[in-house]
Design an enzyme around this catalytic site. Sequence first.
Site, PDB file in Angstrom:
ATOM      1  N   CYS A 172      -5.612  -2.653   2.870  1.00 17.75           N
ATOM      2  CA  CYS A 172      -5.307  -2.513   4.294  1.00 17.75           C
ATOM      3  C   CYS A 172      -6.526  -2.518   5.217  1.00 17.75           C
ATOM      4  O   CYS A 172      -7.076  -3.567   5.519  1.00 17.75           O
ATOM      5  CB  CYS A 172      -4.462  -1.250   4.503  1.00 17.75           C
ATOM      6  SG  CYS A 172      -3.512  -1.250   6.045  1.00 17.75           S
ATOM      7  N   GLU A 197       0.825  -1.208   0.000  1.00 17.83           N
ATOM      8  CA  GLU A 197       0.000   0.000   0.000  1.00 17.83           C
ATOM      9  C   GLU A 197       0.863   1.263   0.000  1.00 17.83           C
ATOM     10  O   GLU A 197       1.911   1.308   0.648  1.00 17.83           O
ATOM     11  CB  GLU A 197      -0.895  -0.006   1.239  1.00 17.83           C
ATOM     12  CG  GLU A 197      -1.793   1.224   1.373  1.00 17.83           C
ATOM     13  CD  GLU A 197      -2.565   1.268   2.681  1.00 17.83           C
ATOM     14  OE1 GLU A 197      -3.587   1.950   2.730  1.00 17.83           O
ATOM     15  OE2 GLU A 197      -2.127   0.619   3.658  1.00 17.83           O
ATOM     16  N   LYS A 252      -9.495   2.976  -2.181  1.00 22.25           N
ATOM     17  CA  LYS A 252      -9.717   2.449  -0.834  1.00 22.25           C
ATOM     18  C   LYS A 252     -11.029   2.971  -0.260  1.00 22.25           C
ATOM     19  O   LYS A 252     -11.271   4.173  -0.222  1.00 22.25           O
ATOM     20  CB  LYS A 252      -8.554   2.833   0.072  1.00 22.25           C
ATOM     21  CG  LYS A 252      -8.575   2.181   1.442  1.00 22.25           C
ATOM     22  CD  LYS A 252      -7.301   2.545   2.205  1.00 22.25           C
ATOM     23  CE  LYS A 252      -7.218   1.852   3.542  1.00 22.25           C
ATOM     24  NZ  LYS A 252      -5.958   2.200   4.258  1.00 22.25           N
TER      25      LYS A 252
END
Length: 261
Positions: free
Chosen positions: A146, A43, A112
């Site tokens: 994540c 990431e 994200k």
Amino acid sequence: MKRKVALVQMDIQLGSPEANYQKAAQAIKAAASHHADIVVLPEMWNIGYALSDLKDIADNNGQKTQQFLSKLALENKINIVGGSVAISRGTSFYNTSYIYDQTGQLIGTYDKVHLFGLMDENQYLKAGVKESHFALAGIPSASFICYDLRFPEWVRTTARHGADILYFPAEWPSSRIKQWKIMLQSRAIENQAFVVAVNRVGTDLDNEFNGHSLVIDPLGNIICDGGEDEQVCYAEIDLEKLAEVRGPIPVFKDRRPELYH
């Protein structure tokens, strides 16, 4: 069908995109030289969490990253799950993933969805609103980033389309690495899919990262653990194992979504 995956466990240089692009290029070339079918980056590998500097160093519309990954995918004939990078789009900033096949074609993107307050993402970034599912190296797949890992309902929502591999690039601090492993194993088991999770190593201003990038089979067994050093680690995924798991316990067939609120 078997596929070899390469996990790029980078020490990301905070706010230094040129150094990080160079390191990523070396890792991708190394993965190709080891005959990996798919290489996965962590990431925010372009700048780390230098969020206060986004106006100066975020990748404008992701153009540099897209050109960079496309060229490396084509030249090295390797499929790339591009982790994620900090990009600007209009007046907003995003934590965005790009996925390229071995011909250099962009086959997937993902912003994200869940922004992590403890690392100030919610102050600087705009959240995504769309799922990410695609076929890479002939494999139905899905990608997350994540903190998305902590939302099993989001992973299931995406995985219900038939993902055989779930990708999780991350910058997951060492203080919570035990939870990282447990939740990744849970996502693999409950979605009856392989999980490929790539975490960084090193430090930034506020956090320490200790890797432990993982490949996990649909029964929750850890096939590969990258340890705590900067490296590219490798694992072979045998997709024939999916039928062995899904046949006796058809969880997606047995779901009752009308009861889930």
